[in-house]
Design a protein around this motif. Structure first.
Motif, mmCIF file in Angstrom:
data_model
loop_
_atom_site.group_PDB
_atom_site.id
_atom_site.type_symbol
_atom_site.label_atom_id
_atom_site.label_comp_id
_atom_site.label_asym_id
_atom_site.label_seq_id
_atom_site.Cartn_x
_atom_site.Cartn_y
_atom_site.Cartn_z
ATOM 1 N N TYR A 181 0.852 -1.200 0.000
ATOM 2 C CA TYR A 181 0.000 0.000 0.000
ATOM 3 C C TYR A 181 0.885 1.245 0.000
ATOM 4 O O TYR A 181 1.191 1.820 1.043
ATOM 5 N N LYS A 182 1.295 1.658 -1.168
ATOM 6 C CA LYS A 182 2.204 2.806 -1.302
ATOM 7 C C LYS A 182 1.610 4.089 -0.709
ATOM 8 O O LYS A 182 2.328 4.964 -0.255
ATOM 9 N N SER A 183 0.284 4.175 -0.675
ATOM 10 C CA SER A 183 -0.378 5.375 -0.145
ATOM 11 C C SER A 183 -0.091 5.598 1.345
ATOM 12 O O SER A 183 -0.273 6.703 1.847
ATOM 13 N N LEU A 184 0.380 4.579 2.033
ATOM 14 C CA LEU A 184 0.721 4.746 3.455
ATOM 15 C C LEU A 184 1.844 5.768 3.649
ATOM 16 O O LEU A 184 1.962 6.371 4.717
ATOM 17 N N ASN A 185 2.642 5.957 2.621
ATOM 18 C CA ASN A 185 3.748 6.926 2.688
ATOM 19 C C ASN A 185 3.371 8.310 2.190
ATOM 20 O O ASN A 185 4.160 9.242 2.280
ATOM 21 N N ASP A 186 2.160 8.443 1.619
ATOM 22 C CA ASP A 186 1.739 9.724 1.052
ATOM 23 C C ASP A 186 1.501 10.761 2.145
ATOM 24 O O ASP A 186 0.997 10.440 3.217
ATOM 25 N N ASP A 187 1.870 11.991 1.835
ATOM 26 C CA ASP A 187 1.518 13.098 2.721
ATOM 27 C C ASP A 187 0.031 13.375 2.543
ATOM 28 O O ASP A 187 -0.509 13.279 1.456
ATOM 29 N N ALA A 188 -0.620 13.728 3.633
ATOM 30 C CA ALA A 188 -2.056 14.020 3.586
ATOM 31 C C ALA A 188 -2.335 15.238 4.456
ATOM 32 O O ALA A 188 -1.424 15.841 5.012
ATOM 33 N N ASP A 189 -3.621 15.584 4.558
ATOM 34 C CA ASP A 189 -4.029 16.683 5.432
ATOM 35 C C ASP A 189 -3.818 16.336 6.900
ATOM 36 O O ASP A 189 -3.810 17.199 7.754
ATOM 37 N N VAL A 190 -3.693 15.060 7.170
ATOM 38 C CA VAL A 190 -3.535 14.580 8.537
ATOM 39 C C VAL A 190 -2.084 14.174 8.743
ATOM 40 O O VAL A 190 -1.466 13.560 7.879
ATOM 41 N N ASN A 191 -1.546 14.497 9.899
ATOM 42 C CA ASN A 191 -0.176 14.108 10.242
ATOM 43 C C ASN A 191 -0.217 12.739 10.924
ATOM 44 O O ASN A 191 -0.795 12.611 12.000
ATOM 45 N N TYR A 192 0.380 11.743 10.284
ATOM 46 C CA TYR A 192 0.431 10.406 10.874
ATOM 47 C C TYR A 192 1.809 10.176 11.485
ATOM 48 O O TYR A 192 2.823 10.537 10.900
ATOM 49 N N ILE A 193 1.810 9.547 12.635
ATOM 50 C CA ILE A 193 3.079 9.106 13.214
ATOM 51 C C ILE A 193 3.504 7.870 12.433
ATOM 52 O O ILE A 193 2.694 6.961 12.206
#
Length: 180
Positions: free
Chosen positions: A29-41
């Motif tokens: 799932y390459k999208s796990l590395n995508d930057d988004a509006d939400v900051n993920y740890i």
């Protein structure tokens, strides 16, 4: 503001992948590395936002956080052969709040950071309270917390102090609502 997943498992209390599990998850799932509006740890589904600068946790953001969790779960080796149950705690009246009760003055004509307060009442109806008088000799003056309490149907004790008014209002639906 932080949205997280607590885990009832010896590996807990928070959901997190190991470095190897993370590499496998990102490969699929390459999208796990995508930057988004939400900051993920990194390596988690723990999300954070800054209320003053970022968008609020709306339904789309919450759903994308769950999607992230579900994508990651299949790679958590310690959870293999376990039944997974997810319990969600999300208050239906939990909405963005862009003010603090401490920013309001007690009396008419005192400080007031917003023009209106919008909230959802106990029946699910949207209510709007004007924070400034619309007519009369006090037209265009702020109402202050005492008058806003009257508009909200809150009976204050005689000679209530500002701190006491804050405490009473802090539990009202309007104090955790949107403002305009």
């Amino acid at each position: 503001m932080i949205s997280d997943f607590l885990v009832h498992h010896p590996s807990g209390p928070f959901f997190e992948l190991s470095e190897d599990e993370w590499k496998q998850a990102v490969a699929k799932y390459k999208s796990l590395n995508d930057d988004a509006d939400v900051n993920y740890i990194r390596r988690t589904a723990t999300a954070s936002i800054n209320i003053e600068t970022d968008a609020y946790f709306d339904n789309d953001k919450i759903l994308s956080q769950f999607e992230r969790l579900f994508q990651m779960l299949e790679f958590k080796q310690e959870y293999k052969n376990n039944q997974i149950e997810i319990i969600v705690d999300n208050a239906r009246t939990h909405t963005a709040k862009a003010y603090s009760l401490h920013n309001f003055g007690k009396n008419i004509g005192t400080r007031c950071p917003v023009k209106q307060i919008e909230y959802i009442d106990e029946n699910g109806a949207i209510k709007v309270i004007d924070c400034y008088f619309q007519r009369g000799e006090t037209k265009h003056k702020s109402k202050g917390l005492v008058e806003l309490c009257k508009d909200l149907g809150i009976q204050l004790p005689d000679k209530a102090k500002l701190k006491e008014i804050h405490e009473i209002l802090s539990t009202h639906r309007a104090s955790v609502s949107k403002c305009k």
